[in-house]
Design an enzyme around this catalytic site. Structure first.
Site, PDB file in Angstrom:
ATOM      1  N   HIS A 115       0.820  -1.232   0.000  1.00 58.63           N
ATOM      2  CA  HIS A 115       0.000   0.000   0.000  1.00 58.63           C
ATOM      3  C   HIS A 115       0.847   1.273   0.000  1.00 58.63           C
ATOM      4  CE1 HIS A 115      -3.665  -2.216   0.352  1.00 58.63           C
ATOM      5  NE2 HIS A 115      -3.421  -2.683   1.556  1.00 58.63           N
ATOM      6  N   ASP A 151      -2.930 -10.514  -2.533  1.00 61.65           N
ATOM      7  CA  ASP A 151      -3.521  -9.978  -1.315  1.00 61.65           C
ATOM      8  C   ASP A 151      -4.955  -9.524  -1.626  1.00 61.65           C
ATOM      9  OD1 ASP A 151      -2.414  -8.593   1.534  1.00 61.65           O
ATOM     10  OD2 ASP A 151      -4.129  -7.549   0.630  1.00 61.65           O
ATOM     11  N   HIS A 153      -6.527  -7.034  -0.728  1.00 61.46           N
ATOM     12  CA  HIS A 153      -6.624  -5.585  -0.928  1.00 61.46           C
ATOM     13  C   HIS A 153      -5.809  -5.166  -2.155  1.00 61.46           C
ATOM     14  CE1 HIS A 153      -7.212  -6.266   3.484  1.00 61.46           C
ATOM     15  NE2 HIS A 153      -8.296  -5.576   3.180  1.00 61.46           N
ATOM     16  N   ASP A 231      -5.147 -12.698   3.032  1.00 65.56           N
ATOM     17  CA  ASP A 231      -6.396 -12.194   3.606  1.00 65.56           C
ATOM     18  C   ASP A 231      -7.605 -12.383   2.686  1.00 65.56           C
ATOM     19  OD1 ASP A 231      -5.148 -10.364   1.967  1.00 65.56           O
ATOM     20  OD2 ASP A 231      -5.053  -8.757   3.469  1.00 65.56           O
TER      21      ASP A 231
END
Ligand SMILES: [Zn+2]
Length: 288
Positions: A115, A151, A153, A231
């Site tokens: 991120h 991931d 996200h 995740d």
């Protein structure tokens, strides 16, 4: 299979924060206990030049790591975070070198990185480990370098840094809408996004992963860096995705079968089953 980790990466924490040291310590415990997969352990070499980091980040962002103020609501300031983040970066660069030597390798470190944008630490991430590693690869002979990010996200930071850079392509499969809100569509010439709606079935999620893997193969990479987040697991507390341990095994098998040097860096994954998910993935990568 080489695992890169150290005790420093578990030496900082913030009460109640999901990105916690036990993610690593519990995984180390399981990996040391299991006997199916032979592992070699290595600590990060540590040294990272500013030049390597500044391919991905601005000088202001690097300097900001020394200012003792929280970065955002998710991303607290920690004592010594600049050194901790640089050590995680160095593990990524070590993983790159080992992959090029023909080794199988996984960086089991925190903080994660995907991120962190060119200008900003955010979302539990301080420096973008995978982007720094693939930019190093491209600067040292890599002609067709890919990042595959599974991931749950969107890897907004990696996309921000790699957008339209020649010789690099980014593939991200993620839940959307979800944090950080980006990744609804592909961007530029080289950033390919595969959004999956919250609550999707396993079949739907696997189909998105298969599409991304097909496009990755079509790119004909000479090297693949993997942002390995766990995740998208059905019982992860931070998302609403459906994958099971066997799906992470399949991801490992599929990435290995591309047949080019690859290395994986830990991103997210917050369930108590994280150690089993990582082991399943590593077995896939190792062909077991
Ligand atoms: Zn995540």
């Amino acid at each position: 299979m080489i695992i890169i980790t150290d005790e420093h990466c578990t030496g900082y924490s913030s009460a109640g924060h999901p990105e916690r040291p036990q993610r690593i310590t519990n995984t180390v415990e399981l990996l040391k206990k299991q006997t199916e997969l032979p592992l070699t352990w290595q600590t990060p070499s540590g040294g990272v030049s500013d030049d390597a980091i500044l391919r991905a980040h601005t000088p202001e962002m690097l300097a900001r790591l020394a200012v003792p103020e929280d970065f955002d609501g998710d991303t607290p300031y920690y004592d010594n975070i600049a050194t901790l983040a640089r050590t995680s970066v160095s593990a990524g660069l070590d993983a790159l070198r080992l992959a090029r030597e023909g080794k199988q390798v996984f960086s089991l470190m925190r903080p994660p990185g995907h991120h962190a944008t060119r200008e900003k630490s955010m979302g539990f991430c301080f420096l973008n480990n995978i982007a720094i590693a693939v930019l190093e690869a491209a600067a040292t002979g890599g002609k067709r370098v890919a990042v595959f990010d599974f991931d749950v996200h969107h890897g907004n930071g990696t996309e921000d840094i790699l957008l339209n850079r020649p010789g690099l392509e980014f593939f991200s499969v993620h839940q959307h809408p979800a944090y950080p809100g980006t990744g609804a569509a592909s961007r530029g010439r080289n950033c390919f996004n595969y959004p999956v709606a919250p609550g999707a079935t396993r079949e739907t999620y696997r189909a998105a992963l298969t599409n991304a893997l097909d496009d990755l193969k079509h790119f004909k990479p000479d090297l693949v860096g993997v942002s390995a987040g766990f995740d998208a697991y059905a019982r992860d507390p931070l998302a609403d995705a459906p994958l099971l341990a066997e799906d992470f095994h399949w991801l490992g098998v599929s990435l290995r079968q591309i047949g080019v040097p690859m290395f994986s860096l830990l991103e997210g994954g917050y369930s108590r089953d994280l150690p089993e998910l990582i082991l399943a993935y590593l077995k896939g990568v190792a062909g077991k």
